[in-house]
Scaffold this motif. Structure first.
Motif, PDB file in Angstrom:
ATOM      1  N   GLY A  58     -10.130  -3.634  -2.054  1.00 36.58           N
ATOM      2  CA  GLY A  58      -9.685  -4.621  -0.993  1.00 36.58           C
ATOM      3  C   GLY A  58      -8.188  -4.976  -1.231  1.00 36.58           C
ATOM      4  O   GLY A  58      -7.747  -5.213  -0.463  1.00 36.58           O
ATOM      5  N   ALA A  88      -5.914  -2.540  -0.558  1.00 34.07           N
ATOM      6  CA  ALA A  88      -5.574  -2.411   0.995  1.00 34.07           C
ATOM      7  C   ALA A  88      -4.940  -3.763   1.478  1.00 34.07           C
ATOM      8  O   ALA A  88      -3.941  -3.514   2.343  1.00 34.07           O
ATOM      9  CB  ALA A  88      -6.889  -2.522   1.616  1.00 34.07           C
ATOM     10  N   LEU A 127      -1.199  -3.917   3.721  1.00 37.02           N
ATOM     11  CA  LEU A 127      -1.231  -4.373   5.055  1.00 37.02           C
ATOM     12  C   LEU A 127       0.059  -5.386   5.012  1.00 37.02           C
ATOM     13  O   LEU A 127       0.412  -5.762   6.125  1.00 37.02           O
ATOM     14  CB  LEU A 127      -2.364  -5.207   5.163  1.00 37.02           C
ATOM     15  CG  LEU A 127      -3.700  -4.344   5.304  1.00 37.02           C
ATOM     16  CD1 LEU A 127      -4.909  -5.289   5.550  1.00 37.02           C
ATOM     17  CD2 LEU A 127      -3.598  -3.497   6.634  1.00 37.02           C
ATOM     18  N   ARG A 172      -5.473   6.507  -2.863  1.00 34.12           N
ATOM     19  CA  ARG A 172      -6.798   6.708  -2.130  1.00 34.12           C
ATOM     20  C   ARG A 172      -6.431   7.962  -1.048  1.00 34.12           C
ATOM     21  O   ARG A 172      -5.294   8.376  -0.875  1.00 34.12           O
ATOM     22  CB  ARG A 172      -7.210   5.479  -1.165  1.00 34.12           C
ATOM     23  CG  ARG A 172      -6.206   5.024  -0.123  1.00 34.12           C
ATOM     24  CD  ARG A 172      -6.762   3.913   0.609  1.00 34.12           C
ATOM     25  NE  ARG A 172      -5.960   3.609   1.810  1.00 34.12           N
ATOM     26  CZ  ARG A 172      -6.071   4.117   2.852  1.00 34.12           C
ATOM     27  NH1 ARG A 172      -6.965   4.975   3.159  1.00 34.12           N
ATOM     28  NH2 ARG A 172      -5.120   3.679   3.853  1.00 34.12           N
ATOM     29  N   ARG A 211      -2.213   2.938   5.195  1.00 29.63           N
ATOM     30  CA  ARG A 211      -2.289   1.775   6.269  1.00 29.63           C
ATOM     31  C   ARG A 211      -0.761   1.391   6.619  1.00 29.63           C
ATOM     32  O   ARG A 211       0.137   1.145   5.861  1.00 29.63           O
ATOM     33  CB  ARG A 211      -3.106   0.562   5.624  1.00 29.63           C
ATOM     34  CG  ARG A 211      -4.467   1.161   5.187  1.00 29.63           C
ATOM     35  CD  ARG A 211      -5.261  -0.210   4.846  1.00 29.63           C
ATOM     36  NE  ARG A 211      -6.760   0.337   4.653  1.00 29.63           N
ATOM     37  CZ  ARG A 211      -7.407   0.627   3.527  1.00 29.63           C
ATOM     38  NH1 ARG A 211      -6.254   0.771   2.350  1.00 29.63           N
ATOM     39  NH2 ARG A 211      -8.400   0.835   3.638  1.00 29.63           N
ATOM     40  N   ASP A 215      -9.937  -9.618  11.266  1.00 29.77           N
ATOM     41  CA  ASP A 215     -10.592  -8.349  11.506  1.00 29.77           C
ATOM     42  C   ASP A 215      -9.819  -7.010  10.900  1.00 29.77           C
ATOM     43  O   ASP A 215     -10.308  -5.987  11.357  1.00 29.77           O
ATOM     44  CB  ASP A 215     -10.598  -8.207  13.165  1.00 29.77           C
ATOM     45  CG  ASP A 215      -9.560  -8.242  13.848  1.00 29.77           C
ATOM     46  OD1 ASP A 215      -8.375  -8.247  13.324  1.00 29.77           O
ATOM     47  OD2 ASP A 215      -9.460  -8.085  15.138  1.00 29.77           O
ATOM     48  N   ALA A 216      -8.728  -7.216  10.325  1.00 26.39           N
ATOM     49  CA  ALA A 216      -7.811  -6.246   9.786  1.00 26.39           C
ATOM     50  C   ALA A 216      -8.393  -5.663   8.274  1.00 26.39           C
ATOM     51  O   ALA A 216      -7.987  -4.797   7.879  1.00 26.39           O
ATOM     52  CB  ALA A 216      -6.362  -6.488  10.034  1.00 26.39           C
ATOM     53  N   PHE A 217      -8.999  -6.792   7.617  1.00 25.32           N
ATOM     54  CA  PHE A 217      -9.472  -6.588   6.391  1.00 25.32           C
ATOM     55  C   PHE A 217     -10.511  -5.283   6.238  1.00 25.32           C
ATOM     56  O   PHE A 217     -11.420  -5.495   7.116  1.00 25.32           O
ATOM     57  CB  PHE A 217      -9.986  -7.696   5.556  1.00 25.32           C
ATOM     58  CG  PHE A 217      -9.157  -8.819   5.385  1.00 25.32           C
ATOM     59  CD1 PHE A 217      -7.912  -8.833   4.348  1.00 25.32           C
ATOM     60  CD2 PHE A 217      -9.116  -9.775   6.213  1.00 25.32           C
ATOM     61  CE1 PHE A 217      -7.091  -9.817   4.118  1.00 25.32           C
ATOM     62  CE2 PHE A 217      -8.119 -10.900   6.160  1.00 25.32           C
ATOM     63  CZ  PHE A 217      -7.240 -10.939   5.082  1.00 25.32           C
ATOM     64  N   PRO A 218     -10.161  -4.249   5.444  1.00 21.53           N
ATOM     65  CA  PRO A 218     -11.227  -3.245   5.404  1.00 21.53           C
ATOM     66  C   PRO A 218     -12.519  -3.791   4.893  1.00 21.53           C
ATOM     67  O   PRO A 218     -12.570  -4.587   3.933  1.00 21.53           O
ATOM     68  CB  PRO A 218     -10.594  -2.354   4.598  1.00 21.53           C
ATOM     69  CG  PRO A 218      -9.291  -2.461   4.565  1.00 21.53           C
ATOM     70  CD  PRO A 218      -8.933  -3.789   5.018  1.00 21.53           C
ATOM     71  N   GLU A 219     -13.682  -3.202   5.204  1.00 22.53           N
ATOM     72  CA  GLU A 219     -14.820  -3.865   5.035  1.00 22.53           C
ATOM     73  C   GLU A 219     -15.397  -3.536   3.741  1.00 22.53           C
ATOM     74  O   GLU A 219     -16.553  -3.123   3.675  1.00 22.53           O
ATOM     75  CB  GLU A 219     -16.071  -3.729   6.403  1.00 22.53           C
ATOM     76  CG  GLU A 219     -15.541  -4.486   7.429  1.00 22.53           C
ATOM     77  CD  GLU A 219     -16.486  -4.141   8.560  1.00 22.53           C
ATOM     78  OE1 GLU A 219     -17.438  -3.438   8.464  1.00 22.53           O
ATOM     79  OE2 GLU A 219     -16.185  -4.861   9.663  1.00 22.53           O
ATOM     80  N   TYR A 220     -14.662  -3.396   2.536  1.00 24.83           N
ATOM     81  CA  TYR A 220     -15.257  -2.891   1.127  1.00 24.83           C
ATOM     82  C   TYR A 220     -16.456  -3.909   0.773  1.00 24.83           C
ATOM     83  O   TYR A 220     -17.299  -3.630   0.016  1.00 24.83           O
ATOM     84  CB  TYR A 220     -14.084  -3.190   0.314  1.00 24.83           C
ATOM     85  CG  TYR A 220     -13.155  -2.072   0.486  1.00 24.83           C
ATOM     86  CD1 TYR A 220     -13.481  -0.515   0.336  1.00 24.83           C
ATOM     87  CD2 TYR A 220     -11.740  -2.384   0.787  1.00 24.83           C
ATOM     88  CE1 TYR A 220     -12.537   0.363   0.336  1.00 24.83           C
ATOM     89  CE2 TYR A 220     -11.086  -1.387   0.857  1.00 24.83           C
ATOM     90  CZ  TYR A 220     -11.365  -0.149   0.937  1.00 24.83           C
ATOM     91  OH  TYR A 220     -10.437   1.098   1.003  1.00 24.83           O
ATOM     92  N   TYR A 278     -12.705 -10.490  -0.917  1.00 23.37           N
ATOM     93  CA  TYR A 278     -13.332  -9.505  -2.029  1.00 23.37           C
ATOM     94  C   TYR A 278     -13.827 -10.032  -3.379  1.00 23.37           C
ATOM     95  O   TYR A 278     -13.577  -9.480  -4.071  1.00 23.37           O
ATOM     96  CB  TYR A 278     -12.150  -8.577  -2.062  1.00 23.37           C
ATOM     97  CG  TYR A 278     -11.747  -7.770  -0.684  1.00 23.37           C
ATOM     98  CD1 TYR A 278     -12.599  -6.925  -0.092  1.00 23.37           C
ATOM     99  CD2 TYR A 278     -10.300  -7.913  -0.434  1.00 23.37           C
ATOM    100  CE1 TYR A 278     -12.221  -6.232   1.134  1.00 23.37           C
ATOM    101  CE2 TYR A 278     -10.005  -7.249   0.732  1.00 23.37           C
ATOM    102  CZ  TYR A 278     -11.017  -6.566   1.468  1.00 23.37           C
ATOM    103  OH  TYR A 278     -10.409  -5.714   2.748  1.00 23.37           O
TER     104      TYR A 278
END
Length: 221
Positions: free
Chosen positions: A21, A24, A28, A37, A42, A55-60, A106
């Protein structure tokens, strides 16, 4: 709603959730990611972490859900009821919303196991009570209506937050599920229902309120 204790952070949480997280977030905001990765890099979408859209945070955080289901016995932190399909699939609620505290997106301590129906109503609200911070007796159950109400033990300083939480807890489907739990308990195992031990495991708030209000049956104590 009853007090819930924070479970110990799982050993693999840092590797599965926190570090991917944070890496990521590096991307961003245009920094070199701390982890390698697969896949395309990104795109930068913000100059500062606090400007990243929720809504841009990856859903780890979804990677933590299996451990949360075990740690919290598949019970919604807000409803204190086993998460059935009637109240929606289990989800990870950020008690401090992603749009409010990027540093907590996270973090295990910021996660609450939550029925989807509650999470959809709570959203990014900051006005609700945190189930990890409440005291005994802050919430009580009206056994006539099966609605959750503010208890006499609730401190006056928390009344506004408690009152803002009640409409979420008293969603029509949640009330119906409480009615079904009480009905099945009163039926008993011999008539297709279940016993107090089952009720205490699946719906401990209901069981505690039946006990407090002297409504246990069949010699249960």
């Amino acid at each position: 709603m009853i007090p819930v204790a924070l479970a110990k952070e799982p050993p693999e949480f840092d590797a599965k959730v926190r570090q991917p997280g944070l890496s990521a977030i590096d991307e961003l905001v245009g920094r070199q990611p701390r982890l390698r990765r697969r896949g395309p890099k990104r795109k930068k979408i913000a100059d500062k972490e606090q400007d990243i859209p929720a809504d841009a945070f990856p859903e780890y955080w979804r990677e933590a859900l299996p451990e949360m289901l075990v740690a919290y016995k598949r019970r919604c932190a807000y409803l204190a009821m086993y998460i059935h399909h009637a109240t929606g699939n289990p989800t990870v609620d950020h008690v401090l919303p992603k749009s409010y505290a990027w540093t907590q997106v996270y973090e295990w301590a910021n996660y609450r196991l939550c029925a989807a129906i509650i999470n959809s109503k709570k959203g990014a609200l900051l006005t609700l009570v945190d189930p990890f911070s409440i005291g005994p007796g802050w919430f009580v159950l009206n056994l006539n209506t099966l609605h959750v109400e503010r208890g006499d033990a609730a401190p006056e300083a928390e009344w506004d937050r408690i009152d803002a939480t009640l409409p979420v807890l008293n969603h029509r489907l949640c009330v119906q599920e409480r009615e079904e739990y009480v009905r099945c308990y009163h039926l008993g195992p011999g008539a297709g229902g279940f016993d107090l031990a089952h009720l205490e495991y699946r719906a401990p708030f209901i069981a505690s309120e039946l006990r407090r209000q002297g409504q246990l049956v069949r010699g249960d104590t």
